[in-house]
Enzyme design. Structure first.
Site, PDB file in Angstrom:
ATOM      1  N   ASP A  10      58.974 -15.522 104.714  1.00 39.79           N
ATOM      2  CA  ASP A  10      59.394 -14.154 104.975  1.00 39.79           C
ATOM      3  C   ASP A  10      60.860 -14.059 104.539  1.00 39.79           C
ATOM      4  O   ASP A  10      61.529 -15.067 104.318  1.00 39.79           O
ATOM      5  CB  ASP A  10      59.237 -13.869 106.469  1.00 39.79           C
ATOM      6  CG  ASP A  10      59.844 -12.555 106.887  1.00 39.79           C
ATOM      7  OD1 ASP A  10      59.489 -11.516 106.292  1.00 39.79           O
ATOM      8  OD2 ASP A  10      60.710 -12.568 107.789  1.00 39.79           O
ATOM      9  N   ASP A  12      63.548 -11.047 105.629  1.00 40.39           N
ATOM     10  CA  ASP A  12      64.463 -10.524 106.646  1.00 40.39           C
ATOM     11  C   ASP A  12      64.291 -11.261 107.968  1.00 40.39           C
ATOM     12  O   ASP A  12      63.184 -11.328 108.510  1.00 40.39           O
ATOM     13  CB  ASP A  12      64.215  -9.033 106.875  1.00 40.39           C
ATOM     14  CG  ASP A  12      64.426  -8.219 105.614  1.00 40.39           C
ATOM     15  OD1 ASP A  12      65.495  -7.613 105.487  1.00 40.39           O
ATOM     16  OD2 ASP A  12      63.528  -8.215 104.750  1.00 40.39           O
ATOM     17  N   ASP A 167      59.856 -15.399 111.083  1.00 39.68           N
ATOM     18  CA  ASP A 167      60.702 -15.314 112.268  1.00 39.68           C
ATOM     19  C   ASP A 167      60.154 -14.399 113.349  1.00 39.68           C
ATOM     20  O   ASP A 167      60.794 -14.251 114.393  1.00 39.68           O
ATOM     21  CB  ASP A 167      62.081 -14.777 111.862  1.00 39.68           C
ATOM     22  CG  ASP A 167      62.018 -13.311 111.462  1.00 39.68           C
ATOM     23  OD1 ASP A 167      62.593 -12.456 112.168  1.00 39.68           O
ATOM     24  OD2 ASP A 167      61.365 -12.997 110.447  1.00 39.68           O
TER      25      ASP A 167
END
Length: 220
Positions: A10, A12, A167
């Site tokens: 991922d 961001d 995250d």
């Protein structure tokens, strides 16, 4: 010996802290509407599902009319894409770790809900663009994470068994739907308790990431 697994990340909250620029774009939009700005923590609670979802949540919080969603989304994306990396930073040890992983034969992919134009601009501005063999953005396919299609598309293009690194709960659900091991970077934008998601491993510093990969069983 089996080849090194592909590693799909991922963006961001995993590789970069983009919240300062996202919050700035949201607050420019709100200012144009004559509305008060949002704090970083509030914007953070709305991110993770792509720009349309972010705008929907911002609109709901500020009482903006639902029929304006398409227009406001277009405005936010255009504004953010023009200034995507003014305040954004790469998390410590990301660049050297990804470079090292490539040198050790790991194919690298990116799977993000960020729109393609903004993704490309951010990667170029931060010097990350040449590290990835495959980039799947939020508008690459009709589906976005947590639908597994973007992650499965990345795996197909990389042509190797993969591990997904993210995250958030969105990333965890995506990995689970795609049947992949999931490594959670704990200093990102997770909005739910860790106990509510399924993870293979957690880490809080990219300096430890390659060693963590090396200690785990090979992917199927």
């Amino acid at each position: 010996m089996s080849p090194p697994p592909a590693l799909i990340f991922d963006l961001d909250g995993t590789l970069i802290d983009s919240l300062p620029d996202l919050a700035a774009a949201v607050n420019r939009l709100l200012a144009a509407e004559g509305l008060a700005p949002m704090a970083r923590a509030e914007v953070q609670s709305y991110v993770g599902d792509g720009a349309p979802a972010l705008v929907h949540r911002v609109m709901a919080a500020r009482g903006l009319a639902a029929e304006r969603h398409a227009d406001l989304t277009t405005r936010l994306v255009a504004d953010y894409s023009a200034l995507p990396a003014e305040l954004t930073t790469v998390y410590p040890h990301v660049f050297e770790t990804l470079t090292n992983l490539r040198q050790h034969g790991h194919p690298l992919g990116l799977c993000t809900n960020k729109p393609g134009a903004a993704t490309g601009a951010v990667l170029s501005a931060l010097g990350l663009a040449l590290l990835f063999d495959v980039v799947i953005s939020g508008d690459s396919l009709p589906e976005r994470k947590p639908h597994p299609a973007p992650l499965l598309a990345a795996i197909d293009r990389l042509g190797a068994p993969a591990i997904f690194v993210g995250d958030s709960e969105v990333d965890a659900r995506t990995a689970e739907a795609a049947g992949l091991p999931f490594f959670l970077f704990t200093k990102g934008y997770l909005r739910v308790p860790l106990s509510e998601i399924s993870v293979t491993a957690t880490f809080d510093d990219f300096a430890d990431f390659r060693e963590l990969i090396a200690t785990l069983p090979a992917t199927p």
